[in-house]
Design a protein around this motif. Structure first.
Motif, PDB file in Angstrom:
ATOM      1  N   ALA A 226       0.831  -1.211   0.000  1.00  0.00           N
ATOM      2  CA  ALA A 226       0.000   0.000   0.000  1.00  0.00           C
ATOM      3  C   ALA A 226       0.863   1.257   0.000  1.00  0.00           C
ATOM      4  O   ALA A 226       0.537   2.247  -0.664  1.00  0.00           O
ATOM      5  CB  ALA A 226      -0.934  -0.017   1.207  1.00  0.00           C
ATOM      6  N   ALA A 227       1.974   1.226   0.731  1.00  0.00           N
ATOM      7  CA  ALA A 227       2.880   2.374   0.750  1.00  0.00           C
ATOM      8  C   ALA A 227       3.484   2.616  -0.631  1.00  0.00           C
ATOM      9  O   ALA A 227       3.605   3.769  -1.090  1.00  0.00           O
ATOM     10  CB  ALA A 227       3.981   2.136   1.782  1.00  0.00           C
ATOM     11  N   LEU A 275      -7.236   1.379  -7.920  1.00  0.00           N
ATOM     12  CA  LEU A 275      -7.903   0.081  -7.950  1.00  0.00           C
ATOM     13  C   LEU A 275      -7.088  -0.969  -7.194  1.00  0.00           C
ATOM     14  O   LEU A 275      -7.626  -1.727  -6.382  1.00  0.00           O
ATOM     15  CB  LEU A 275      -8.124  -0.348  -9.400  1.00  0.00           C
ATOM     16  CG  LEU A 275      -8.665  -1.774  -9.614  1.00  0.00           C
ATOM     17  CD1 LEU A 275     -10.049  -1.910  -9.006  1.00  0.00           C
ATOM     18  CD2 LEU A 275      -8.687  -2.112 -11.100  1.00  0.00           C
ATOM     19  N   ARG A 276      -5.792  -1.015  -7.457  1.00  0.00           N
ATOM     20  CA  ARG A 276      -4.947  -1.990  -6.762  1.00  0.00           C
ATOM     21  C   ARG A 276      -4.845  -1.664  -5.269  1.00  0.00           C
ATOM     22  O   ARG A 276      -4.807  -2.572  -4.425  1.00  0.00           O
ATOM     23  CB  ARG A 276      -3.565  -2.017  -7.390  1.00  0.00           C
ATOM     24  CG  ARG A 276      -2.669  -3.130  -6.873  1.00  0.00           C
ATOM     25  CD  ARG A 276      -1.495  -3.341  -7.789  1.00  0.00           C
ATOM     26  NE  ARG A 276      -0.582  -4.353  -7.289  1.00  0.00           N
ATOM     27  CZ  ARG A 276      -0.755  -5.664  -7.435  1.00  0.00           C
ATOM     28  NH1 ARG A 276      -1.823  -6.104  -8.089  1.00  0.00           N
ATOM     29  NH2 ARG A 276       0.125  -6.513  -6.964  1.00  0.00           N
ATOM     30  N   LEU A 277      -4.822  -0.389  -4.932  1.00  0.00           N
ATOM     31  CA  LEU A 277      -4.774   0.005  -3.528  1.00  0.00           C
ATOM     32  C   LEU A 277      -6.055  -0.392  -2.806  1.00  0.00           C
ATOM     33  O   LEU A 277      -6.022  -0.883  -1.667  1.00  0.00           O
ATOM     34  CB  LEU A 277      -4.534   1.510  -3.429  1.00  0.00           C
ATOM     35  CG  LEU A 277      -4.280   2.102  -2.048  1.00  0.00           C
ATOM     36  CD1 LEU A 277      -3.094   1.423  -1.377  1.00  0.00           C
ATOM     37  CD2 LEU A 277      -4.026   3.597  -2.155  1.00  0.00           C
ATOM     38  N   ARG A 278      -7.194  -0.215  -3.464  1.00  0.00           N
ATOM     39  CA  ARG A 278      -8.455  -0.645  -2.864  1.00  0.00           C
ATOM     40  C   ARG A 278      -8.515  -2.157  -2.723  1.00  0.00           C
ATOM     41  O   ARG A 278      -9.109  -2.678  -1.769  1.00  0.00           O
ATOM     42  CB  ARG A 278      -9.625  -0.157  -3.720  1.00  0.00           C
ATOM     43  CG  ARG A 278     -10.014   1.302  -3.471  1.00  0.00           C
ATOM     44  CD  ARG A 278     -11.374   1.591  -4.064  1.00  0.00           C
ATOM     45  NE  ARG A 278     -11.930   2.821  -3.536  1.00  0.00           N
ATOM     46  CZ  ARG A 278     -11.947   3.985  -4.178  1.00  0.00           C
ATOM     47  NH1 ARG A 278     -11.423   4.061  -5.385  1.00  0.00           N
ATOM     48  NH2 ARG A 278     -12.484   5.062  -3.633  1.00  0.00           N
ATOM     49  N   ALA A 279      -7.901  -2.880  -3.659  1.00  0.00           N
ATOM     50  CA  ALA A 279      -7.869  -4.333  -3.549  1.00  0.00           C
ATOM     51  C   ALA A 279      -7.068  -4.774  -2.328  1.00  0.00           C
ATOM     52  O   ALA A 279      -7.463  -5.705  -1.617  1.00  0.00           O
ATOM     53  CB  ALA A 279      -7.274  -4.936  -4.823  1.00  0.00           C
ATOM     54  N   PHE A 297     -12.676   4.870   7.316  1.00  0.00           N
ATOM     55  CA  PHE A 297     -11.860   6.080   7.221  1.00  0.00           C
ATOM     56  C   PHE A 297     -10.898   6.001   6.038  1.00  0.00           C
ATOM     57  O   PHE A 297     -10.691   6.994   5.317  1.00  0.00           O
ATOM     58  CB  PHE A 297     -11.080   6.294   8.515  1.00  0.00           C
ATOM     59  CG  PHE A 297     -11.960   6.633   9.682  1.00  0.00           C
ATOM     60  CD1 PHE A 297     -13.153   7.314   9.508  1.00  0.00           C
ATOM     61  CD2 PHE A 297     -11.597   6.272  10.980  1.00  0.00           C
ATOM     62  CE1 PHE A 297     -13.958   7.624  10.581  1.00  0.00           C
ATOM     63  CE2 PHE A 297     -12.402   6.576  12.056  1.00  0.00           C
ATOM     64  CZ  PHE A 297     -13.589   7.259  11.864  1.00  0.00           C
ATOM     65  N   ILE A 298     -10.300   4.831   5.822  1.00  0.00           N
ATOM     66  CA  ILE A 298      -9.370   4.685   4.701  1.00  0.00           C
ATOM     67  C   ILE A 298     -10.104   4.832   3.372  1.00  0.00           C
ATOM     68  O   ILE A 298      -9.614   5.492   2.437  1.00  0.00           O
ATOM     69  CB  ILE A 298      -8.641   3.333   4.794  1.00  0.00           C
ATOM     70  CG1 ILE A 298      -7.710   3.318   6.008  1.00  0.00           C
ATOM     71  CG2 ILE A 298      -7.842   3.056   3.530  1.00  0.00           C
ATOM     72  CD1 ILE A 298      -7.047   1.988   6.248  1.00  0.00           C
ATOM     73  N   GLU A 299     -11.297   4.253   3.271  1.00  0.00           N
ATOM     74  CA  GLU A 299     -12.067   4.358   2.035  1.00  0.00           C
ATOM     75  C   GLU A 299     -12.482   5.803   1.766  1.00  0.00           C
ATOM     76  O   GLU A 299     -12.543   6.233   0.607  1.00  0.00           O
ATOM     77  CB  GLU A 299     -13.299   3.459   2.110  1.00  0.00           C
ATOM     78  CG  GLU A 299     -13.046   2.016   1.736  1.00  0.00           C
ATOM     79  CD  GLU A 299     -12.633   1.870   0.286  1.00  0.00           C
ATOM     80  OE1 GLU A 299     -13.081   2.674  -0.543  1.00  0.00           O
ATOM     81  OE2 GLU A 299     -11.848   0.962  -0.011  1.00  0.00           O
ATOM     82  N   GLU A 300     -12.784   6.551   2.814  1.00  0.00           N
ATOM     83  CA  GLU A 300     -13.124   7.964   2.621  1.00  0.00           C
ATOM     84  C   GLU A 300     -11.951   8.737   2.033  1.00  0.00           C
ATOM     85  O   GLU A 300     -12.127   9.582   1.140  1.00  0.00           O
ATOM     86  CB  GLU A 300     -13.556   8.576   3.953  1.00  0.00           C
ATOM     87  CG  GLU A 300     -14.911   8.093   4.450  1.00  0.00           C
ATOM     88  CD  GLU A 300     -15.264   8.683   5.801  1.00  0.00           C
ATOM     89  OE1 GLU A 300     -14.392   9.377   6.385  1.00  0.00           O
ATOM     90  OE2 GLU A 300     -16.398   8.460   6.270  1.00  0.00           O
TER      91      GLU A 300
END
Length: 443
Positions: A226-227, A275-279, A297-300
């Protein structure tokens, strides 16, 4: 095999020890066999990269964070990440402009009491003057031609070419309203771009802080991925806005060594990174490693990154209606072209006419040029510094997390509140009373 994840022994030593075994001294023979065996553990990198069999040496939980920090630093050192060239921008880097982020020293120069002298001295090097020098020269040549023609007509005893002042005065208010409306539209676009790009670093910091705090250390690989994606998002957005897809390849190759080909094959790369980060975040949520509140919170914040991407696409594809620009430019040309005839009708000196026309032309064409530059804010805003700052923010969060000391407990607090928490957690009433008496005596 040196790279095998299983410890190996020397074949020669094994044969030598097995041949020395005897039924008389089985214990000594067994001990000599064990002492002669050379156990070797593979390197950590080899055990991590091996796909055959279970990993024998488990990596340290925060090792993935360290590797991600190293790759982010390597990506920031690539030539593409160091080149802050902005095509189509006339401002120099040393000038006070919005093509770079300001700091305290820049604001001090901007508010300095010597700014007027500096502006006058640097006037010949003005970016606005360089941009409008061609139409400014044409209007000045037209003015000189009108003055010369009127001088010849005066020598021949014929009436000069003049215009009354009233029509120009009536047109001035309409021309001013047109310029103001157009500049307001372009500055709204600039404000939208600044709001979208200026919050990238803060959003990246918040997402990384939530991930490193709420995800267990055993899932450091997912946090590190993710980073890497967050550090890459700013560069993908910049290359998309500037239409420079080939410059993203070296940075993506460092941050995503296995998935960069898939990323670069997609038409819209910032959306692909999201997209990959949301996955990644979704997998953490499915495995129960991320609480519902943290996931929300992360999705926001990911939605805000997507909104910034959408704002950049909108600004790059939807301009201010070109009719305003065309009509405004024609109105300015007609008004400035009529100005020498009006000045001649007022009986002004030729030098007065030339100076007045030149100053008025510089003023109006300069306002129009500012609107042209600001109309596409993605060409003048420091997208390079925004992208680099986003990567640095991700790196700083990982570095702070890997070096942060353990969170203190209540008994580590030596204040009165810490003592009360420590006493109330498990000590007897007599111990509490004796400790309270000691504390009272000390006070």
């Amino acid at each position: 095999d040196e790279g095998s994840p299983v410890a190996l022994c020397s074949k020669r030593a094994a044969r030598r020890c097995l041949s020395s075994l005897s039924p008389v001294s089985p214990v000594s023979s067994l001990s000599s066999l064990l002492s002669s065996l050379r156990w070797r553990s593979p390197p950590l990198e080899a055990s991590m990269s091996s796909r055959e069999g279970p990993m024998q040496v488990p990596p340290e939980p925060r090792l993935f964070h360290t590797l991600a920090m190293q790759d982010i630093s390597t990506a920031l050192a690539t030539p593409e990440a160091l080149d802050d060239y902005m095509p189509g921008v006339l401002e120099e880097k040393s000038l006070l402009s919005m093509t770079h982020l300001w700091d305290a020293s820049t604001w001090a120069r901007h508010k300095s009491r010597h700014r007027w002298a500096h502006m006058l001295v640097a006037w010949p090097h003005s970016s606005i003057l360089r941009a409008i020098r061609l139409p400014l020269g044409v209007i000045l040549l037209v003015t000189l031609a009108v003055l010369q023609i009127n001088a010849l007509l005066a020598e021949a005893g014929r009436p000069r070419l003049t215009l009354p002042l009233a029509p120009l005065s009536l047109q001035a208010s309409s021309l001013g309203l047109l310029l103001v409306f157009r500049n307001n539209q372009t500055h709204e676009r600039l404000k939208e771009a600044q709001k979208a790009m200026g919050g990238l670093g803060a959003l990246a910091r918040e997402i990384m802080q939530l991930l490193v705090v709420h995800v267990p250390p055993e899932k450091g690989r997912a946090v590190a991925l993710a980073a890497r994606l967050l550090a890459l998002f700013g560069w993908a957005l910049k290359m998309q806005c500037r239409n420079e897809p080939e410059r993203l390849y070296p940075i993506a190759e460092v941050l995503l060594p296995r998935a960069h080909s898939w990323l670069l094959s997609r038409p819209h790369r910032p959306g692909t990174v999201l997209l990959r980060l949301r996955a990644v975040v979704g997998e953490l949520r499915k495995d129960g490693l991320l609480s519902s509140d943290a996931f929300k919170f992360i999705e926001e914040r990911l939605a805000k990154l997507s909104a910034a991407d959408a704002a950049c696409v909108r600004l790059a594809t939807f301009p201010v209606p070109p009719s305003y620009h065309r009509h405004g430019s024609r109105a300015i040309v007609l008004w400035l072209g009529s100005l020498p005839f009006v000045m001649e009708g007022l009986g002004c000196h030729p030098l007065q006419t030339a100076v007045a026309v030149m100053c008025t032309t510089f003023l109006l064409l300069g306002i129009d040029q500012i609107a042209i530059e600001v109309e596409q804010p993605l060409d003048v805003l420091p997208l390079h510094e925004f992208a680099r700052g986003m990567s640095n923010d991700v790196h700083d969060v990982l570095e702070a997390w890997t070096t942060m000391p353990a969170v203190p407990r209540a008994c580590d607090d030596y204040s009165d509140l810490g003592k009360e928490s420590y006493l109330g957690s498990g000590r007897s009433s007599s111990a509490r009373g004796s400790t309270a008496a000691v504390d009272k005596k000390e006070r």
